[in-house]
Write an enzyme that holds these catalytic residues in place. Sequence first.
Site, short mmCIF file in Angstrom:
data_model
loop_
_atom_site.label_atom_id
_atom_site.label_comp_id
_atom_site.label_asym_id
_atom_site.label_seq_id
_atom_site.Cartn_x
_atom_site.Cartn_y
_atom_site.Cartn_z
N ARG A 106 -12.08 1.52 -3.27
CA ARG A 106 -12.44 1.77 -1.86
C ARG A 106 -11.25 2.19 -0.99
O ARG A 106 -11.44 2.99 -0.06
CB ARG A 106 -13.17 0.55 -1.28
CG ARG A 106 -13.92 0.86 0.03
CD ARG A 106 -14.97 -0.21 0.31
NE ARG A 106 -15.74 0.04 1.53
CZ ARG A 106 -15.55 -0.58 2.69
NH1 ARG A 106 -14.59 -1.48 2.80
NH2 ARG A 106 -16.31 -0.31 3.72
N ILE A 132 -17.43 4.52 7.04
CA ILE A 132 -17.71 4.23 5.63
C ILE A 132 -18.53 2.95 5.67
O ILE A 132 -18.16 1.99 6.36
CB ILE A 132 -16.42 4.10 4.78
CG1 ILE A 132 -16.74 3.65 3.34
CG2 ILE A 132 -15.39 3.16 5.39
CD1 ILE A 132 -15.52 3.70 2.39
N SER A 133 -19.64 2.93 4.95
CA SER A 133 -20.58 1.81 5.05
C SER A 133 -19.99 0.51 4.50
O SER A 133 -19.06 0.52 3.70
CB SER A 133 -21.87 2.13 4.29
OG SER A 133 -22.39 3.36 4.71
N GLN A 134 -20.60 -0.59 4.93
CA GLN A 134 -20.25 -1.93 4.44
C GLN A 134 -20.60 -2.01 2.95
O GLN A 134 -21.70 -1.61 2.55
CB GLN A 134 -21.08 -2.93 5.24
CG GLN A 134 -20.87 -4.36 4.88
CD GLN A 134 -21.93 -5.25 5.53
OE1 GLN A 134 -22.72 -4.80 6.36
NE2 GLN A 134 -21.94 -6.51 5.15
N PRO A 135 -19.70 -2.52 2.10
CA PRO A 135 -19.99 -2.60 0.66
C PRO A 135 -21.32 -3.28 0.32
O PRO A 135 -22.04 -2.83 -0.57
CB PRO A 135 -18.80 -3.39 0.11
CG PRO A 135 -17.68 -3.04 1.03
CD PRO A 135 -18.31 -2.91 2.39
#
Length: 220
Positions: free
Chosen positions: A40, A66-69
Amino acid sequence: MAKLPHKDTHETQLARLILALRSQGVTEPAVLGAIETTPRPLFTQDLFKDRAFEDSALPIACGQTISQPFIVGLMTQALRVDKRDRVLEIGTGSGYQTTILSKLSRLVYTVERYRTLMRDAEERFKTLGLTNVITRFGDGGEGWPEQAPFDRIMVTAAASDEPKALLAQLKPGGVLVAPIGKGPVQSLRRYTGDGKGGFVIEALTDVRFVPLLDGVAKEL
Ligand code: SAH
């Protein structure tokens, strides 16, 4: 003696992140494996590299995120991707979700409306040696008619309403996952084709995505 503050290694941070995802219901081994093998920090801005293994969304260029994992894991698992699938992704952003999808499917077609984001993501795909990602700079709201139909479609920007043009590009029995709603909080929905032209619609959870906007972005 006072303990010296120490920094966890990336391995420790990653292990903790995977545990957190698992405890929140992302349990599919292939999905966790794809997340585990996708670095990431490569997808975040320099300022946020230290926080790349946190379970939170982070800013990227062009005012996007960038989205939350956890959300990446949840959406990927909900999509039920198969190794033989051709997948369409709308909203390439950093390319993080794209990379994860590329590890679980045959081919990923991904569309982004910011040329800068598209170029940066393409660089990352090259760095990672991905050979099954096809990119397009354009308005993903229209899908990718020339390459349709798709086995799976993932939308990573919030559509204000049911994404009819995209649903029309899904194979019978296909699956589409998208955040749907006009406000700051949207409903993450899964549409599963019933094979008769209709869909089973499930609301999975509440999410916060940037909006799916019309047309391509004007950049200086
Ligand atoms: N999946 C991304 C998250 C991206 S945020 C990641 O893992 O980093 C959502 C992205 O959707 C933004 O980059 C935004 O520019 C893009 N987007 C919004 N509307 C779009 C549209 N109509 N067509 C293509 N991309 C769009």
